[in-house]
Enzyme design. Structure first.
Site, short mmCIF file in Angstrom:
data_model
loop_
_atom_site.label_atom_id
_atom_site.label_comp_id
_atom_site.label_asym_id
_atom_site.label_seq_id
_atom_site.Cartn_x
_atom_site.Cartn_y
_atom_site.Cartn_z
N LYS A 1 0.81 -1.23 0.00
CA LYS A 1 0.00 0.00 0.00
C LYS A 1 0.85 1.27 0.00
O LYS A 1 0.49 2.24 -0.65
CB LYS A 1 -0.93 0.03 1.22
CG LYS A 1 -2.13 -0.88 1.11
CD LYS A 1 -3.03 -0.70 2.33
CE LYS A 1 -4.27 -1.54 2.23
NZ LYS A 1 -5.22 -1.28 3.32
N ASP B 1 -10.06 3.29 2.10
CA ASP B 1 -10.20 2.76 3.47
C ASP B 1 -10.91 3.76 4.39
O ASP B 1 -11.80 3.38 5.17
CB ASP B 1 -8.83 2.42 4.07
CG ASP B 1 -8.30 1.08 3.56
OD1 ASP B 1 -9.10 0.24 3.12
OD2 ASP B 1 -7.06 0.88 3.62
P1 NAP Z 1 0.29 -1.93 10.12
O1 NAP Z 1 0.55 -0.72 9.31
O2 NAP Z 1 1.27 -3.06 10.12
O3 NAP Z 1 0.08 -1.44 11.65
C1 NAP Z 1 -0.09 -2.38 12.68
C2 NAP Z 1 -0.45 -1.66 13.99
O4 NAP Z 1 -0.72 -2.65 14.98
C3 NAP Z 1 0.69 -0.78 14.53
O5 NAP Z 1 0.15 0.32 15.21
C4 NAP Z 1 1.36 -1.74 15.54
O6 NAP Z 1 2.03 -1.09 16.61
C5 NAP Z 1 0.15 -2.45 16.10
N1 NAP Z 1 0.51 -3.75 16.68
C6 NAP Z 1 0.91 -4.85 16.00
N2 NAP Z 1 1.16 -5.86 16.89
C7 NAP Z 1 0.91 -5.35 18.12
C8 NAP Z 1 1.00 -5.90 19.44
N3 NAP Z 1 1.39 -7.15 19.65
N4 NAP Z 1 0.65 -5.11 20.48
C9 NAP Z 1 0.25 -3.83 20.29
N5 NAP Z 1 0.16 -3.25 19.06
C10 NAP Z 1 0.49 -4.01 18.00
O7 NAP Z 1 -1.11 -2.61 9.72
P2 NAP Z 1 -2.41 -1.87 9.14
O8 NAP Z 1 -2.39 -1.92 7.67
O9 NAP Z 1 -2.57 -0.58 9.84
O10 NAP Z 1 -3.56 -2.89 9.61
C11 NAP Z 1 -3.97 -2.98 10.97
C12 NAP Z 1 -5.17 -3.93 11.05
O11 NAP Z 1 -6.29 -3.35 10.37
C13 NAP Z 1 -4.92 -5.30 10.37
O12 NAP Z 1 -5.50 -6.31 11.16
C14 NAP Z 1 -5.67 -5.18 9.05
O13 NAP Z 1 -6.14 -6.44 8.59
C15 NAP Z 1 -6.83 -4.29 9.45
N6 NAP Z 1 -7.42 -3.57 8.32
C16 NAP Z 1 -8.74 -3.75 8.06
C17 NAP Z 1 -9.34 -3.09 7.01
C18 NAP Z 1 -10.81 -3.33 6.77
O14 NAP Z 1 -11.30 -2.99 5.68
N7 NAP Z 1 -11.51 -3.86 7.73
C19 NAP Z 1 -8.61 -2.22 6.18
C20 NAP Z 1 -7.25 -2.03 6.49
C21 NAP Z 1 -6.67 -2.72 7.55
P3 NAP Z 1 3.59 -0.66 16.47
O15 NAP Z 1 3.60 0.64 15.71
O16 NAP Z 1 4.02 -0.51 17.88
O17 NAP Z 1 4.30 -1.76 15.74
#
Ligand code: NAP
Length: 283
Positions: free
Chosen positions: A71, A107
């Site tokens: 992305k 999104d």
């Molecule tokens: P990303 O950029 O990798 O960000 C992940 C986030 O989760 C970061 O803030 C990270 O914190 C935090 N995190 C990961 N492991 C953690 C843990 N063990 N404890 C506390 N915080 C933790 O991912 P993203 O693209 O933002 O996606 C996040 C979620 O949203 C995913 O599950 C994705 O599938 C979902 N999503 C859903 C949709 C939808 O349409 N429903 C659309 C987009 C994304 P740090 O910064 O500290 O690493």
């Protein structure tokens, strides 16, 4: 729809993509709309992303969706970014206009539409706390700021990422008050003081309440709780906890549906069949 010599293509670029629900959802939509379009999964390793984007042009794809991990890096390979992609600093939808590729990000708009379908929210009164500061948090925070939310608290394990997102929101929306924090006692108070509570971390795909990024005992009936994480067959731990507390709940599948519908509309210029797409996401 029969695939024939006239069939046009749209794909989803990701690594992996085999788990994606978008092909089911989008093909159901194109079928119901009577369009000769097929939506295909395109597993692309990061090193091949540039070649894959060139392939979209060469093979005259209508466009594509983009998912993890492409992305952000795909933004630099496109000809133009619309305002949603620029604000999110990430692209989830590409449109190919005679070889000119424009990046969009649906999104944030998908999140807002899913939320307004779930709850009556006056955004101008709705202080919000977002757990997480990754790509999804950024799209959602920018969309909420654009919708008029007055205060956004960003709570993230890595404070530097929350601080970075705070600066981006403030630069784009100076009227919004933004606080950045790690998950501590002060963050728990921010949760109690907020109307909208969002899990934008990747915690909660599997597991128990330990995989919710905050203490669910702080939730109450007045909260509108949104979990961006989705699973197709089982409830996420946050959905179980929020419902137990009597809070209004919006799940990630609703956001997935609405961001997908927004992409369908961008590619086709037509109203997408939301109910057909919703049904395609059912287990
Ligand atoms: P990303 O950029 O990798 O960000 C992940 C986030 O989760 C970061 O803030 C990270 O914190 C935090 N995190 C990961 N492991 C953690 C843990 N063990 N404890 C506390 N915080 C933790 O991912 P993203 O693209 O933002 O996606 C996040 C979620 O949203 C995913 O599950 C994705 O599938 C979902 N999503 C859903 C949709 C939808 O349409 N429903 C659309 C987009 C994304 P740090 O910064 O500290 O690493």
């Amino acid at each position: 729809m029969e695939i024939n010599g006239e069939t046009r293509l749209i794909g989803i670029l990701g690594d992996p993509v085999s788990h994606s629900l978008s092909p089911r959802m989008q093909n159901a939509a194109f079928d119901a709309m009577g369009l000769n379009i097929t939506y295909v999964p395109l597993p692309v390793a990061p090193a091949q992303l540039e070649a894959a984007v060139a392939g979209l042009r060469a093979m005259r794809f209508i466009g594509a969706n983009v998912t993890i991990p492409h992305k952000v890096p795909v933004s630099g390979l496109l000809d133009r970014l619309d305002v949603s992609a620029r604000r999110a600093a990430a692209v989830n939808t590409i449109v190919n206009d005679d070889g000119v590729l424009t990046g969009h990000n649906t999104d944030g708009a998908g999140f807002i539409r899913a939320l307004t379908e779930t709850a009556v929210v006056d955004f101008r009164q709705a202080a919000t706390v977002i757990f997480g500061a990754g790509g999804a948090a950024r799209s959602v925070a920018m969309a909420l700021a654009g919708a008029g939310v007055p205060e956004i608290a960003l709570v993230n394990r890595t404070l530097a990422k929350a601080d970075e997102l705070k600066a981006l929101i403030e630069a784009e929306f100076p009227a919004v008050t933004v606080v950045a924090s790690v998950p501590d006692a002060a963050a728990a108070r921010l949760l109690s003081a907020s109307k909208i509570v969002i899990n934008a971390t990747s915690l909660g795909m599997v597991g128990d309440l330990k995989s919710v990024p905050f203490d669910v005992d702080k939730l109450s009936e007045g909260h509108v709780v949104c979990d961006l994480v989705y699973t197709r067959s089982t409830a996420t731990p946050l959905s179980v906890a929020a419902k137990k507390k009597g809070a209004t709940f919006m799940g990630g599948l609703q956001m997935l549906l609405m961001q997908g519908a927004a992409s369908t509309q961008i590619w086709t210029g037509k109203e997408p069949p939301i109910d057909v797409m919703r049904k395609a996401l059912e287990p």
